[in-house]
Design an enzyme around this catalytic site. Sequence first.
Site, PDB file in Angstrom:
ATOM      1  N   GLU A 263      76.724   9.534 -21.382  1.00  0.00           N
ATOM      2  CA  GLU A 263      75.644  10.513 -21.220  1.00  0.00           C
ATOM      3  C   GLU A 263      75.746  11.163 -19.846  1.00  0.00           C
ATOM      4  O   GLU A 263      76.194  10.519 -18.903  1.00  0.00           O
ATOM      5  CB  GLU A 263      74.279   9.806 -21.268  1.00  0.00           C
ATOM      6  CG  GLU A 263      73.966   9.146 -22.560  1.00  0.00           C
ATOM      7  CD  GLU A 263      72.759   8.204 -22.434  1.00  0.00           C
ATOM      8  OE1 GLU A 263      71.961   8.364 -21.486  1.00  0.00           O
ATOM      9  OE2 GLU A 263      72.644   7.317 -23.284  1.00  0.00           O
TER      10      GLU A 263
ATOM     11  N   ASP B 195      70.321  14.265 -12.180  1.00  0.00           N
ATOM     12  CA  ASP B 195      70.015  14.033 -10.768  1.00  0.00           C
ATOM     13  C   ASP B 195      68.541  14.304 -10.510  1.00  0.00           C
ATOM     14  O   ASP B 195      68.161  15.365 -10.041  1.00  0.00           O
ATOM     15  CB  ASP B 195      70.897  14.956  -9.913  1.00  0.00           C
ATOM     16  CG  ASP B 195      70.889  14.526  -8.456  1.00  0.00           C
ATOM     17  OD1 ASP B 195      70.352  13.441  -8.154  1.00  0.00           O
ATOM     18  OD2 ASP B 195      71.421  15.282  -7.623  1.00  0.00           O
TER      19      ASP B 195
ATOM     20  N   LYS C  24      79.937   8.467 -10.694  1.00  0.00           N
ATOM     21  CA  LYS C  24      79.423   9.599  -9.916  1.00  0.00           C
ATOM     22  C   LYS C  24      80.563  10.500  -9.478  1.00  0.00           C
ATOM     23  O   LYS C  24      81.641  10.026  -9.140  1.00  0.00           O
ATOM     24  CB  LYS C  24      78.679   9.084  -8.669  1.00  0.00           C
ATOM     25  CG  LYS C  24      77.443   8.266  -9.020  1.00  0.00           C
ATOM     26  CD  LYS C  24      76.169   8.887  -8.508  1.00  0.00           C
ATOM     27  CE  LYS C  24      75.877   8.559  -7.078  1.00  0.00           C
ATOM     28  NZ  LYS C  24      74.511   8.888  -6.694  1.00  0.00           N
TER      29      LYS C  24
ATOM     30  N   CYS D 105      67.060  11.973  28.897  1.00  0.00           N
ATOM     31  CA  CYS D 105      66.469  12.092  27.559  1.00  0.00           C
ATOM     32  C   CYS D 105      65.987  13.525  27.350  1.00  0.00           C
ATOM     33  O   CYS D 105      65.293  14.070  28.206  1.00  0.00           O
ATOM     34  CB  CYS D 105      65.298  11.127  27.428  1.00  0.00           C
ATOM     35  SG  CYS D 105      64.279  11.448  25.987  1.00  0.00           S
TER      36      CYS D 105
ATOM     37  N   CYS E 239      61.782  13.297  27.399  1.00  0.00           N
ATOM     38  CA  CYS E 239      60.983  12.962  28.584  1.00  0.00           C
ATOM     39  C   CYS E 239      61.731  13.221  29.886  1.00  0.00           C
ATOM     40  O   CYS E 239      61.137  13.168  30.965  1.00  0.00           O
ATOM     41  CB  CYS E 239      60.525  11.508  28.523  1.00  0.00           C
ATOM     42  SG  CYS E 239      61.870  10.328  28.693  1.00  0.00           S
TER      43      CYS E 239
ATOM     44  N   CYS F 141      66.775   6.034  24.994  1.00  0.00           N
ATOM     45  CA  CYS F 141      65.850   6.368  26.064  1.00  0.00           C
ATOM     46  C   CYS F 141      64.953   5.154  26.221  1.00  0.00           C
ATOM     47  O   CYS F 141      64.231   4.794  25.291  1.00  0.00           O
ATOM     48  CB  CYS F 141      65.032   7.601  25.668  1.00  0.00           C
ATOM     49  SG  CYS F 141      63.550   7.776  26.678  1.00  0.00           S
TER      50      CYS F 141
ATOM     51  N   CYS G 188      57.939   7.811  26.341  1.00  0.00           N
ATOM     52  CA  CYS G 188      58.599   9.071  26.021  1.00  0.00           C
ATOM     53  C   CYS G 188      57.841   9.785  24.888  1.00  0.00           C
ATOM     54  O   CYS G 188      57.556   9.183  23.851  1.00  0.00           O
ATOM     55  CB  CYS G 188      60.032   8.771  25.603  1.00  0.00           C
ATOM     56  SG  CYS G 188      60.885  10.175  24.897  1.00  0.00           S
TER      57      CYS G 188
END
Length: 744
Positions: A112, A116, A312, A410, A413, A428, A433
């Site tokens: 079959e 999806d 698949k 970062c 921050c 970080c 932050c």
Amino acid sequence: MDEIRERLLQLRQAIRHHDHLYYQEASPEITDREYDALYSELKDLERQHPELTTADSPTQRISGTPLSGFVTCLHRIPMLSLDNTYNNADLLRFHESVSRTLRGAPVLYTIEPKIDGVSISVRYENGVFVQALTRGNGKEGDDVSANLKTIASLPLRLMLDNPPAVLEARGEVFMSRLGFARLNEQRQAAGEEPFANARNATAGTLKLLDARLVARRPLEVIFYAQGEIEGLEVNTQQELLQFFRKAGLKTQDWLRTVTDFPGITEALLELRQNKNLFSYDIDGAVIKVDSFVQRQLLGQTARAPSWAKAYKYEPERCETRLKDITVQVGRTGVLTPVAELEAVFLAGSTISRATLHNQDEITRKDIRIGDTVLIEKAGEVIPAVVSVRKEKRPAGSEPFDFVAHLGKRCPSCGGEIIRDPQFVAWRCPNLQCPAQNMRRIEYFAARNALDISSLGSVVAEALLEKGLVQEPLDLFSLTLDQLAALNLGTEDEPRVFGPKNAAKLLAALERTRTMPLASWLQAMGIPEVGSATAYQIGRTHRNLAEVANSAKLRGIVSLMAAQERGLPASAISQAPADSVFGELFSWKKAEAVVSAEDLVFLGLLKPGSRKDGASYYVTTAIGPKTAQAVLDFFAGETGQAWLKKLADLSIDPQGGETAVAAVETASALSGKTFVLTGTLTSMDRESAAAKIRALGGSVAAAVSKNTTYLVAGENTGARKTGKATELGVAVIDEKQFLEMLGEK
Ligand code: IVH
């Protein structure tokens, strides 16, 4: 009155018939106008005689009142998934293992298309739609009945003269390619974010609480498997599909039956070549053993049946240009590089971003800004960059250095970043932050945590930006005035949150105070703790103080370490002979933390089987690494701060016995069938039915010898109670019913 009844029956039957012709057969017999006339006559009659409206009437497809949340219900039969394969070698192994188990007996396979979409289980009792559940974790799913009922091609009553007592039809909810494209056009026209693909759109739609919105989305449903069945014999997949069609349940047109391996590969090839002719997305094929007797022999694992395999298609790939690399800061401070791509259409959706995982990945593939890259999308996973077309690389490009790019700071921050020794990731370390705070608040409010739906990301961002909150528990010091005045727009174009939303948010926060321990454990974002672990810990502990210093968690850690080491011979000699846990039961004496018996009793410890043949072996519901992570969290600064703040706020989430008791009542109604009649004063029938099902019971439309209780509300007709008495069915009133639900 009888005339009206008669006419109502006629109208409903006619509408069902024409729905079927229109949606399933695509060959309508009447014009839309004529159909509308039938429908409005039915609607008018039902408006004049509300007492004659039935749950399976075509007018009942769209519920007018939104739900406050989904009720989670047990699947009577677990909803398994399928093992995937991407190649013929795997498939051959599957075929060989089937043949081996069946000792060479002839076997017929059905092939079959694999749709999806999102899997669903729809339950009919005596031919009437009663419930639709999502797969959830396979054991329990969300009750999305109201949403499924809006799908016009789904019969609310099966087209059978003698329907089976119970039929759970399982299948896939999806959107056709055309339906999806139109939906996205509408969204874009309305200035809304388009969905990435049809599957996401379907999943998002099923999660909507307002069925009126769902009704406007182009959902469809197709069936291919069964759950619980009572009063019907089906012996093969082909018979099942045939029965579905007879009952008015939609199935796929494309089906091949084959008897050997060359047959399988031939069918797969044919399907792949025609895959674009389908009106909906298919992401592969499903190969199933046709005979149910043979399926029994082949059995199943906890996850998937051994009689079926999903094949698949390889993920689809295409080329595009990498415009830039940006960096995302996660809840725990992990920095993830993200590829910003020139938008391309791939396998049904437009892609403009892809994850690059980490610096090592970028270095290994030598990915540079300006490169032409090959990207792929495999089903549900986020698109990824597979490789770089080096021959197309512009002159003068430079290797990408994540840290240099960020200036070792970062992006949120501006603080210095560090390399996490445990992982390949940069992090970080600043617990304050803003990006991390934002993620933590989102996590705290998420549906599977404290479910504060009025706290969306826009509100959270505004609160953080204005400095009104920094971390989740700060939410509890917000006032109505502060919230009402919160500007979600810009300086120039202000848009305030408003008093109504503010009150709603405060009420939602107030509600979290009585939410169970498991939800709080999830909300706290403890490393390694997902919802399954939060549930297990919440179930087996009374409160946070007990978790923080848990003998059970320490017990798991040392028991599993002992098992790793191998237990001393002395322990084995003390083992009770008949115990499946053997020597591990004596471990209590050695470690003196909590006994293995206690852990077994709590359902935290189970016998396992070990491949090397060791006779005694256990597995735990919470892994030792996770148990340790929880203990470490509460011993550390962050955990201690949580405990202190919660105590200051007098929030003391309860788990343990209450939760255990809840689990016990959860099955209190299992095996019992209720029929509801008359008017209930404390709740409407939908909620009553949902509660019964949540406690493991079932609800039928009419009294029969299979009914356990007839719940008679106010104004119950003598006909119904009379029939119940005749059949010896117990009739209970609302008060008794509430007691059974544990509500009074
Ligand atoms: S049979 C016990 N048939 O694929 C096995 N599944 O990857 C029941 N799916 O969870 C599943 N098309 O949601 C089956 N024709 C089909 C299918 C199909 C799509 C989905 C289903 C399943 C998933 C497994």
